[in-house]
Design a protein around this motif. Structure first.
Motif, PDB file in Angstrom:
ATOM      1  N   ALA A 179      44.887  12.171  23.354  1.00 24.48           N
ATOM      2  CA  ALA A 179      45.256  12.726  22.045  1.00 24.48           C
ATOM      3  C   ALA A 179      44.002  12.956  21.192  1.00 24.48           C
ATOM      4  O   ALA A 179      43.899  13.971  20.489  1.00 24.48           O
ATOM      5  CB  ALA A 179      46.221  11.783  21.334  1.00 24.48           C
ATOM      6  N   ALA A 180      43.051  12.042  21.266  1.00 24.45           N
ATOM      7  CA  ALA A 180      41.807  12.188  20.501  1.00 24.45           C
ATOM      8  C   ALA A 180      41.038  13.424  20.959  1.00 24.45           C
ATOM      9  O   ALA A 180      40.486  14.172  20.140  1.00 24.45           O
ATOM     10  CB  ALA A 180      40.949  10.932  20.651  1.00 24.45           C
ATOM     11  N   ILE A 181      40.996  13.659  22.251  1.00 27.58           N
ATOM     12  CA  ILE A 181      40.275  14.831  22.780  1.00 27.58           C
ATOM     13  C   ILE A 181      40.939  16.121  22.301  1.00 27.58           C
ATOM     14  O   ILE A 181      40.272  17.032  21.808  1.00 27.58           O
ATOM     15  CB  ILE A 181      40.216  14.787  24.327  1.00 27.58           C
ATOM     16  CG1 ILE A 181      39.314  13.645  24.791  1.00 27.58           C
ATOM     17  CG2 ILE A 181      39.722  16.124  24.896  1.00 27.58           C
ATOM     18  CD1 ILE A 181      39.356  13.383  26.294  1.00 27.58           C
ATOM     19  N   LEU A 182      42.248  16.194  22.427  1.00 28.36           N
ATOM     20  CA  LEU A 182      42.974  17.399  22.006  1.00 28.36           C
ATOM     21  C   LEU A 182      42.751  17.669  20.521  1.00 28.36           C
ATOM     22  O   LEU A 182      42.532  18.813  20.101  1.00 28.36           O
ATOM     23  CB  LEU A 182      44.470  17.225  22.268  1.00 28.36           C
ATOM     24  CG  LEU A 182      44.907  17.349  23.727  1.00 28.36           C
ATOM     25  CD1 LEU A 182      46.254  16.677  23.939  1.00 28.36           C
ATOM     26  CD2 LEU A 182      44.954  18.818  24.142  1.00 28.36           C
ATOM     27  N   THR A 183      42.827  16.628  19.710  1.00 32.00           N
ATOM     28  CA  THR A 183      42.677  16.785  18.259  1.00 32.00           C
ATOM     29  C   THR A 183      41.246  17.174  17.897  1.00 32.00           C
ATOM     30  O   THR A 183      41.027  18.051  17.058  1.00 32.00           O
ATOM     31  CB  THR A 183      43.080  15.473  17.549  1.00 32.00           C
ATOM     32  OG1 THR A 183      44.364  15.062  18.006  1.00 32.00           O
ATOM     33  CG2 THR A 183      43.117  15.673  16.040  1.00 32.00           C
ATOM     34  N   THR A 184      40.287  16.544  18.535  1.00 32.93           N
ATOM     35  CA  THR A 184      38.885  16.853  18.218  1.00 32.93           C
ATOM     36  C   THR A 184      38.542  18.282  18.638  1.00 32.93           C
ATOM     37  O   THR A 184      37.861  19.006  17.893  1.00 32.93           O
ATOM     38  CB  THR A 184      37.947  15.835  18.895  1.00 32.93           C
ATOM     39  OG1 THR A 184      38.350  14.515  18.516  1.00 32.93           O
ATOM     40  CG2 THR A 184      36.509  16.064  18.471  1.00 32.93           C
ATOM     41  N   GLN A 185      39.044  18.710  19.789  1.00 33.62           N
ATOM     42  CA  GLN A 185      38.781  20.096  20.216  1.00 33.62           C
ATOM     43  C   GLN A 185      39.361  21.090  19.227  1.00 33.62           C
ATOM     44  O   GLN A 185      38.750  22.115  18.932  1.00 33.62           O
ATOM     45  CB  GLN A 185      39.353  20.350  21.614  1.00 33.62           C
ATOM     46  CG  GLN A 185      38.575  19.612  22.664  1.00 33.62           C
ATOM     47  CD  GLN A 185      38.924  20.021  24.081  1.00 33.62           C
ATOM     48  OE1 GLN A 185      38.043  20.070  24.915  1.00 33.62           O
ATOM     49  NE2 GLN A 185      40.192  20.292  24.356  1.00 33.62           N
ATOM     50  N   LEU A 186      40.526  20.754  18.688  1.00 34.91           N
ATOM     51  CA  LEU A 186      41.156  21.603  17.673  1.00 34.91           C
ATOM     52  C   LEU A 186      40.257  21.683  16.432  1.00 34.91           C
ATOM     53  O   LEU A 186      39.950  22.763  15.925  1.00 34.91           O
ATOM     54  CB  LEU A 186      42.521  21.021  17.322  1.00 34.91           C
ATOM     55  CG  LEU A 186      43.307  21.718  16.219  1.00 34.91           C
ATOM     56  CD1 LEU A 186      43.817  23.069  16.711  1.00 34.91           C
ATOM     57  CD2 LEU A 186      44.478  20.853  15.764  1.00 34.91           C
ATOM     58  N   LEU A 187      39.799  20.522  15.964  1.00 32.30           N
ATOM     59  CA  LEU A 187      38.987  20.463  14.744  1.00 32.30           C
ATOM     60  C   LEU A 187      37.643  21.175  14.911  1.00 32.30           C
ATOM     61  O   LEU A 187      37.084  21.711  13.960  1.00 32.30           O
ATOM     62  CB  LEU A 187      38.742  19.000  14.354  1.00 32.30           C
ATOM     63  CG  LEU A 187      39.985  18.264  13.837  1.00 32.30           C
ATOM     64  CD1 LEU A 187      39.733  16.766  13.794  1.00 32.30           C
ATOM     65  CD2 LEU A 187      40.368  18.776  12.449  1.00 32.30           C
ATOM     66  N   LEU A 188      37.121  21.181  16.133  1.00 32.65           N
ATOM     67  CA  LEU A 188      35.819  21.795  16.379  1.00 32.65           C
ATOM     68  C   LEU A 188      35.928  23.289  16.678  1.00 32.65           C
ATOM     69  O   LEU A 188      34.943  23.931  17.031  1.00 32.65           O
ATOM     70  CB  LEU A 188      35.106  21.071  17.527  1.00 32.65           C
ATOM     71  CG  LEU A 188      34.684  19.627  17.232  1.00 32.65           C
ATOM     72  CD1 LEU A 188      34.087  18.975  18.479  1.00 32.65           C
ATOM     73  CD2 LEU A 188      33.686  19.576  16.073  1.00 32.65           C
ATOM     74  N   GLY A 189      37.140  23.832  16.549  1.00 35.11           N
ATOM     75  CA  GLY A 189      37.316  25.263  16.792  1.00 35.11           C
ATOM     76  C   GLY A 189      37.212  25.635  18.257  1.00 35.11           C
ATOM     77  O   GLY A 189      36.904  26.763  18.610  1.00 35.11           O
ATOM     78  N   ARG A 190      37.466  24.676  19.139  1.00 33.73           N
ATOM     79  CA  ARG A 190      37.357  24.943  20.579  1.00 33.73           C
ATOM     80  C   ARG A 190      38.733  25.108  21.227  1.00 33.73           C
ATOM     81  O   ARG A 190      38.847  25.051  22.449  1.00 33.73           O
ATOM     82  CB  ARG A 190      36.626  23.787  21.278  1.00 33.73           C
ATOM     83  CG  ARG A 190      35.172  23.614  20.850  1.00 33.73           C
ATOM     84  CD  ARG A 190      34.486  22.584  21.756  1.00 33.73           C
ATOM     85  NE  ARG A 190      33.366  21.939  21.075  1.00 33.73           N
ATOM     86  CZ  ARG A 190      32.801  20.793  21.492  1.00 33.73           C
ATOM     87  NH1 ARG A 190      33.261  20.181  22.562  1.00 33.73           N
ATOM     88  NH2 ARG A 190      31.791  20.278  20.827  1.00 33.73           N
ATOM     89  N   ASP A 191      39.768  25.280  20.403  1.00 32.73           N
ATOM     90  CA  ASP A 191      41.121  25.439  20.954  1.00 32.73           C
ATOM     91  C   ASP A 191      41.727  26.719  20.390  1.00 32.73           C
ATOM     92  O   ASP A 191      42.431  26.695  19.379  1.00 32.73           O
ATOM     93  CB  ASP A 191      41.966  24.203  20.585  1.00 32.73           C
ATOM     94  CG  ASP A 191      43.363  24.245  21.195  1.00 32.73           C
ATOM     95  OD1 ASP A 191      43.678  25.203  21.934  1.00 32.73           O
ATOM     96  OD2 ASP A 191      44.139  23.312  20.911  1.00 32.73           O
ATOM     97  N   PRO A 192      41.456  27.875  21.048  1.00 38.16           N
ATOM     98  CA  PRO A 192      41.896  29.169  20.518  1.00 38.16           C
ATOM     99  C   PRO A 192      43.399  29.176  20.213  1.00 38.16           C
ATOM    100  O   PRO A 192      44.197  28.761  21.045  1.00 38.16           O
ATOM    101  CB  PRO A 192      41.548  30.151  21.643  1.00 38.16           C
ATOM    102  CG  PRO A 192      40.490  29.470  22.453  1.00 38.16           C
ATOM    103  CD  PRO A 192      40.745  27.995  22.337  1.00 38.16           C
ATOM    104  N   HIS A 193      43.725  29.637  18.999  1.00 43.82           N
ATOM    105  CA  HIS A 193      45.113  29.715  18.513  1.00 43.82           C
ATOM    106  C   HIS A 193      45.818  28.360  18.543  1.00 43.82           C
ATOM    107  O   HIS A 193      47.054  28.307  18.545  1.00 43.82           O
ATOM    108  CB  HIS A 193      45.925  30.745  19.319  1.00 43.82           C
ATOM    109  CG  HIS A 193      45.272  32.088  19.399  1.00 43.82           C
ATOM    110  ND1 HIS A 193      45.121  32.915  18.308  1.00 43.82           N
ATOM    111  CD2 HIS A 193      44.670  32.728  20.429  1.00 43.82           C
ATOM    112  CE1 HIS A 193      44.482  34.009  18.657  1.00 43.82           C
ATOM    113  NE2 HIS A 193      44.194  33.921  19.952  1.00 43.82           N
ATOM    114  N   CYS A 194      45.072  27.269  18.575  1.00 43.21           N
ATOM    115  CA  CYS A 194      45.638  25.908  18.612  1.00 43.21           C
ATOM    116  C   CYS A 194      46.568  25.714  19.814  1.00 43.21           C
ATOM    117  O   CYS A 194      47.441  24.832  19.809  1.00 43.21           O
ATOM    118  CB  CYS A 194      46.420  25.589  17.328  1.00 43.21           C
ATOM    119  SG  CYS A 194      45.579  26.013  15.803  1.00 43.21           S
ATOM    120  N   LEU A 195      46.380  26.531  20.829  1.00 41.18           N
ATOM    121  CA  LEU A 195      47.352  26.609  21.916  1.00 41.18           C
ATOM    122  C   LEU A 195      47.487  25.307  22.699  1.00 41.18           C
ATOM    123  O   LEU A 195      48.594  24.821  22.940  1.00 41.18           O
ATOM    124  CB  LEU A 195      46.949  27.750  22.857  1.00 41.18           C
ATOM    125  CG  LEU A 195      48.072  28.388  23.647  1.00 41.18           C
ATOM    126  CD1 LEU A 195      49.127  28.981  22.715  1.00 41.18           C
ATOM    127  CD2 LEU A 195      47.515  29.459  24.575  1.00 41.18           C
TER     128      LEU A 195
END
Ligand code: THG
Length: 269
Positions: free
Chosen positions: A236-252
């Protein structure tokens, strides 16, 4: 973020026992669960007895490959074991690891080059780990000169900046982050990795220390880590951090994982 699953490690008591007893079901289960949890590689460490290592490593590889096709991270400093292992793997492995120790480079780098492997490079010289980020960079520059010279491209090198426990040096995490940023700057094609749990040895509440360390390290450029992929909170921490760092296009990835229950409270067993 690429996860290197840590669980098949012969320095763990239960795994050592499974290796000694040739308990294939136990190893196969660890392989399957880590692969299902999204590990990009499975780290495979046959333990600490050099004479047994080639045979044990070969058995582990064959056992794991019987149930998953995830590529392997061959966690060994023993060239004899690695030579046997690279012949047995179905997918090109990650070699874990080299350091700037001349003997280790001479024994392992030719194997990496001949088989087109990716390789983890520890920011250390022999047994001692440099104290400062500048000293670690000097070691890393030395190793990358050698990998380039052997024909290994920078994109195949995973620099392990190393994280000593905070309980003996409260600057440990900052030293690791500074080194990560410096590697990103100077060797933009190279990857970064870390053995996550080292940072918290000897401390209480280790899972919190590990998780927040991981998030901050990702901002410093960390793009892979050796960790327990079965740990929901880490995932969960990895998914959330990737989102915050702009590394998860469209929050998909975040939304998909949420729909699959990744952030739900754990169900009672
Ligand atoms: N860098 C690189 N490779 C590494 C490390 C590193 N390989 C080994 C290690 N460090 C990473 N692998 C593990 C595997 C298992 C555990 C920790 C790290 C583990 N630890 C339990 C704990 O931390 O509490 C205790 C052992 C147990 O559960 O039996 O499981 O830094 N390149």
């Amino acid at each position: 973020m690429q996860i290197i699953g840590e669980k098949i490690n012969g320095t763990r008591k239960r795994v050592a026992q499974a290796i000694a007893e040739r308990d294939a079901a136990f190893i196969a289960d660890l392989a399957r669960r880590q692969a299902e949890a999204g590990a990009a590689w499975l780290d495979v460490n046959a333990g600490t007895m050099p004479a047994q290592e080639p045979e044990d490593l070969l058995w582990l590889i064959n056992t794991i490959q019987g149930v998953v096709d995830t590529p392997l991270s061959l966690d060994s400093a023993n060239p004899a074991a690695l030579r046997v292992a690279v012949q047995a793997v179905r997918k090109t492995p990650l070699i874990n690891s080299i350091s700037r120790e001349p003997e280790r480079l001479a024994g392992i780098l030719p194997i990496v080059a001949a088989h087109g492997c990716q390789v983890i490079a520890l920011a250390m010289d022999g047994k001692k780990i440099p104290e400062t980020s500048a000293q670690r960079m000097e070691v890393i520059q030395g190793i990358i000169a050698e990998t380039r010279n052997a024909g290994v491209r920078d994109s195949h090198v995973y620099v392990d900046t190393l994280a000593m426990t905070l309980s003996t040096n409260v600057q440990s995490a900052m030293i690791a982050f500074d080194t990560m940023r410096a590697v990103r700057q100077e060797f933009p094609e190279a990857h970064l990795t870390i053995g996550l749990s080292n940072i918290s040895f000897g401390l209480p509440a280790r899972s919190f220390v590990n998780r927040y360390f991981l998030a901050l390290a990702m901002q410093a450029g960390l793009d892979s880590a050796i960790l327990d992929p079965l740990d929901r909170e880490i995932r969960a921490a990895i998914l959330t951090t990737q989102l915050l760092l702009g590394r998860d296009p469209h929050c998909l990835s975040f939304i998909r994982a949420s729909r699959k229950g990744a952030f739900d409270p754990p169900t009672a067993a």
